[in-house]
Design a protein around this motif. Structure first.
Motif, PDB file in Angstrom:
ATOM      1  N   ASN A  44      -7.665  -3.740 -10.104  1.00 26.86           N
ATOM      2  CA  ASN A  44      -8.297  -2.868 -11.084  1.00 26.86           C
ATOM      3  C   ASN A  44      -7.380  -1.713 -11.456  1.00 26.86           C
ATOM      4  O   ASN A  44      -7.196  -1.408 -12.624  1.00 26.86           O
ATOM      5  CB  ASN A  44      -9.623  -2.348 -10.537  1.00 26.86           C
ATOM      6  N   CYS A  45      -6.797  -1.048 -10.464  1.00 29.26           N
ATOM      7  CA  CYS A  45      -5.871   0.059 -10.741  1.00 29.26           C
ATOM      8  C   CYS A  45      -4.659  -0.103  -9.829  1.00 29.26           C
ATOM      9  O   CYS A  45      -4.730   0.141  -8.637  1.00 29.26           O
ATOM     10  CB  CYS A  45      -6.539   1.406 -10.571  1.00 29.26           C
ATOM     11  N   GLN A  51      -2.621   2.576 -15.228  1.00 31.60           N
ATOM     12  CA  GLN A  51      -3.742   1.654 -15.453  1.00 31.60           C
ATOM     13  C   GLN A  51      -3.436   0.774 -16.664  1.00 31.60           C
ATOM     14  O   GLN A  51      -3.033   1.281 -17.706  1.00 31.60           O
ATOM     15  CB  GLN A  51      -5.024   2.463 -15.700  1.00 31.60           C
ATOM     16  N   PRO A  56     -10.982  -4.375 -16.728  1.00 25.23           N
ATOM     17  CA  PRO A  56     -10.953  -5.291 -15.576  1.00 25.23           C
ATOM     18  C   PRO A  56     -11.684  -6.612 -15.800  1.00 25.23           C
ATOM     19  O   PRO A  56     -11.183  -7.656 -15.413  1.00 25.23           O
ATOM     20  CB  PRO A  56     -11.619  -4.488 -14.454  1.00 25.23           C
ATOM     21  N   LEU A  80     -12.335 -10.301  -7.744  1.00 24.38           N
ATOM     22  CA  LEU A  80     -11.921  -9.073  -8.416  1.00 24.38           C
ATOM     23  C   LEU A  80     -11.762  -7.973  -7.381  1.00 24.38           C
ATOM     24  O   LEU A  80     -12.678  -7.697  -6.615  1.00 24.38           O
ATOM     25  CB  LEU A  80     -12.948  -8.659  -9.469  1.00 24.38           C
ATOM     26  N   GLN A  82     -11.479  -4.184  -6.545  1.00 23.20           N
ATOM     27  CA  GLN A  82     -11.791  -2.854  -7.051  1.00 23.20           C
ATOM     28  C   GLN A  82     -11.043  -1.817  -6.214  1.00 23.20           C
ATOM     29  O   GLN A  82     -10.620  -2.095  -5.117  1.00 23.20           O
ATOM     30  CB  GLN A  82     -13.295  -2.575  -6.975  1.00 23.20           C
TER      31      GLN A  82
END
Length: 87
Positions: A44-45, A51, A56, A80, A82
Motif C-alpha cells: 500500500n505504501c 506513494q 491500492p 493486499l 496494508q
C-alpha cells in the motif's frame, strides 16, 4: 501423523504497473525451489519511494489478474498488504 513442510514464496512490490519481469522471476522460483504456494502482495505504501499514484484496490486487482494468468501452482494466492500511515 506428520505433515509435509510447505514452501512458500512472497513477491512484494507496488505493482503500479505490475512488472512482468518480476512475475517471470516468480515462475522460475516456483519450479527451481520448488514452492507449493506463491503470494503476490501489493504494498500500500512502499518504504523506499513515494506513494504510487494508483489506488491500492485497483493495483490489487491488477496484481490478482496478472498472477492468475501465470503458470503457477493451483493454490497460488494474492493478498493486499496494508501499512500504518506515515506522517
Amino acid at each position: 501423523m506428520k505433515t509435509a513442510a510447505r514452501r512458500i514464496g512472497i513477491m512484494g512490490g507496488t505493482f503500479d504497473p505490475i512488472p512482468w519481469g518480476h512475475l517471470d522471476a516468480a515462475d522460475v522460483a516456483v519450479n527451481a525451489l520448488p514452492l507449493s504456494r506463491v503470494f503476490v502482495i501489493p504494498s500500500n505504501c512502499p518504504p523506499h519511494r513515494p506513494q504510487p499514484p494508483g489506488l491500492p484496490s485497483p493495483r490489487f486487482a491488477m496484481a490478482a489478474r496478472a498472477s492468475a494468468a501465470r503458470p503457477a501452482p493451483p493454490d497460488a494466492g494474492t493478498a493486499l498488504c496494508q501499512c500504518a500511515h506515515r506522517g
